[in-house]
Design a protein around this motif. Structure first.
Motif, PDB file in Angstrom:
ATOM      1  N   HIS A 275       1.008  -1.149  -0.076  1.00 45.59           N
ATOM      2  CA  HIS A 275      -0.126  -0.047   0.008  1.00 45.59           C
ATOM      3  C   HIS A 275       1.001   1.292   0.063  1.00 45.59           C
ATOM      4  O   HIS A 275       1.705   1.519   0.892  1.00 45.59           O
ATOM      5  CB  HIS A 275      -0.714   0.083   1.353  1.00 45.59           C
ATOM      6  CG  HIS A 275      -2.012  -0.674   1.054  1.00 45.59           C
ATOM      7  ND1 HIS A 275      -2.850  -0.871   2.174  1.00 45.59           N
ATOM      8  CD2 HIS A 275      -2.940  -0.995   0.090  1.00 45.59           C
ATOM      9  CE1 HIS A 275      -4.086  -1.579   1.739  1.00 45.59           C
ATOM     10  NE2 HIS A 275      -4.061  -1.412   0.509  1.00 45.59           N
ATOM     11  N   CYS A 278       0.063   3.645   2.944  1.00 40.73           N
ATOM     12  CA  CYS A 278       0.233   3.293   4.166  1.00 40.73           C
ATOM     13  C   CYS A 278       1.870   3.041   4.397  1.00 40.73           C
ATOM     14  O   CYS A 278       2.564   2.706   5.387  1.00 40.73           O
ATOM     15  CB  CYS A 278      -0.298   1.695   4.398  1.00 40.73           C
ATOM     16  SG  CYS A 278      -2.044   2.111   4.564  1.00 40.73           S
ATOM     17  N   CYS A 294      -2.713  -5.498   4.785  1.00 40.34           N
ATOM     18  CA  CYS A 294      -1.825  -4.555   5.039  1.00 40.34           C
ATOM     19  C   CYS A 294      -1.848  -4.401   6.748  1.00 40.34           C
ATOM     20  O   CYS A 294      -2.770  -4.341   7.379  1.00 40.34           O
ATOM     21  CB  CYS A 294      -2.454  -3.152   4.350  1.00 40.34           C
ATOM     22  SG  CYS A 294      -1.382  -1.770   5.019  1.00 40.34           S
ATOM     23  N   CYS A 297      -3.358  -0.683   7.502  1.00 43.05           N
ATOM     24  CA  CYS A 297      -4.604  -0.347   7.377  1.00 43.05           C
ATOM     25  C   CYS A 297      -5.545  -1.576   7.609  1.00 43.05           C
ATOM     26  O   CYS A 297      -6.951  -1.351   7.712  1.00 43.05           O
ATOM     27  CB  CYS A 297      -5.157   0.522   6.161  1.00 43.05           C
ATOM     28  SG  CYS A 297      -4.969  -0.483   4.609  1.00 43.05           S
TER      29      CYS A 297
HETATM   30 ZN   LIG Z   1      -2.855  -0.189   3.893  1.00 45.31          ZN
END
Ligand SMILES: [Zn+2]
Ligand SMILES: [Zn+2]
Length: 415
Positions: A275, A278, A294, A297
């Motif tokens: 990500h 992120c 992830c 998140c």
């Molecule tokens: Zn993420």
């Protein structure tokens, strides 16, 4: 018959997020500086662009076009003497098909080629009746990929499609979020008409060799440039007549096709998983151990090309078919100079050094691939000859890209 470089997937100023100087004279100038003999026109489905093609191009060789003298005008003053050469255009476009098949939404990009403007006219007429080809140089059509291929072949049996950047997660024939598990599943009964695949910036031939269903295809590489300066960041090497039909034949048979100049796949935007927002970048193994989620998140990560290839692979890493083509991993000259000089790629310092190197040594592809190392010393940039030698020998450090974030290549032992 000659050996030459060709970049067969580019965009014009009529595609979204492209440079305003993606017009034919600027592209012809950039092609010479890069060392390309043949480039795609990009965007031939766009009515205004195809009108410009008709006005500014004349046939140069069977199925290939060059600028009329009037259109070229004074553009050649921007080409150093050492880089000057003739540039031909191949009529080329890119089409995005979005449709449902077997309960899933498919989004596939296709590069389309035609041998003459009359064929382009016929293709555009049919596609214009199906969807909007006016708003974007790379139109989005609600059309099954198989049916697009049929339309192209009906317009001219020498027209052809190369599936674009085949591993890109969101927009490609084998993409993890958008595609199919094989070329045959996508193009169905017409899949024999597909003979080459564009591997894209995030994959290289060895990754593709792991999937035996791809063995029969010629693997091509193109820049997908959205500005003239990005031309040739990936390219193909031909050794045949520089005309449409000989090049099509070389792509079909690999006779006269001598491989590709490639990015390191780690440089591509979708090599690893993760990500971007992120800051989470994962190898395929790491993704698996986290059940695809992830750690920041908690949502599923974007699965990159390396992972997707491993999912479809039936050969281990390092496995290869009997017949493979050569490939040469390079990085753009401006990026090399930027590293050597410690200045940004778009600074005056780098552009002056680039200009001087082109004047003294010749075109960019020539410098990166063909120029004897000793001759590169004359470029007048400290360390450039060594850096290109390191690049040719593969002495580089790679920071891989993921989820839309470009990766980076550094020459070993350098900042
Ligand atoms: Zn993420
Ligand atoms: Zn595309």
């Amino acid at each position: 018959m000659s050996r030459f470089y060709a970049d067969l997937h580019i965009h014009s100023k009529y595609s979204r997020a492209t440079s305003r100087n993606c017009d034919l004279p600027h592209l012809a100038v950039a092609a010479q500086r890069k060392g390309l003999r043949v480039i795609g026109t990009g965007d031939f489905t766009h009515p205004q662009w195809s009108q410009e093609l008709g006005e500014q191009l004349q046939e140069a060789a069977p199925g290939l076009y060059q600028l009329t003298p009037a259109a070229y005008q004074d553009a050649s003053v921007d080409v150093p003497e050492s880089c000057r050469g003739s540039v031909s255009f191949m009529l080329q476009g890119e089409i995005s098909t979005i449709y449902k098949r077997d309960g899933a939404t498919r989004k596939v990009h296709h590069i389309v080629f035609a041998p003459d403007l009359e064929t382009v006219g016929r293709i555009n007429k049919r596609l214009g009746a199906i969807g909007n080809i006016r708003s974007d140089g790379r139109p989005i059509l609600g059309l099954d990929s198989r049916n697009l291929l049929e339309i192209i072949l009906e317009a001219n049996s020498n027209a052809f499609i190369i599936p674009a950047h085949i591993w890109t997660p969101w927009f490609s024939v084998l993409g993890s979020k958008s595609g199919f598990d094989s070329i045959e599943a996508c193009y169905g009964d017409l899949s024999d008409e597909i003979f080459a695949l564009e591997t894209g910036l995030s994959s290289d031939p060895p990754m593709n060799w792991r999937v035996s269903s791809l063995d029969r295809y010629t693997l091509v590489s193109n820049s997908d440039a959205h500005s003239p300066a990005k031309l040739a960041r990936e390219a193909n090497i031909f050794e045949c007549e520089a005309d449409y039909f000989s090049m099509r034949q070389a792509l079909r048979t690999r006779e006269g096709f001598h491989g590709t100049v490639e990015f390191y796949p780690e440089e591509g935007k979708y090599h690893l998983d993760g990500h971007r927002k992120c800051g989470e970048c994962l190898t395929p193994e790491e993704t698996q151990s986290r059940n695809g989620l992830c750690s920041v998140c908690g949502k599923p990560v974007t699965v990159g090309v390396l992972h997707r290839v491993a999912d479809l692979a039936d050969r281990p890493e390092g496995g290869r078919p009997e017949r493979v083509q050569p490939f040469y991993q390079r990085t753009p000259l401006a990026a090399l100079l930027s590293g050597l000089l410690g200045k940004g790629e778009n600074t005056k310092t780098v552009s002056r050094a680039l200009e001087q190197a082109l004047q003294r040594c010749g075109s960019e592809l020539f410098m990166l691939n063909d120029c004897p190392i000793a001759d590169l010393e004359t470029a007048g940039v400290d360390g450039l000859a060594e850096a290109i030698e390191d690049l040719r020998e593969g002495r580089v450090i790679l920071d891989a890209g993921y989820d839309g974030e470009f990766g980076r290549v550094r020459i070993a032992n350098r900042p």
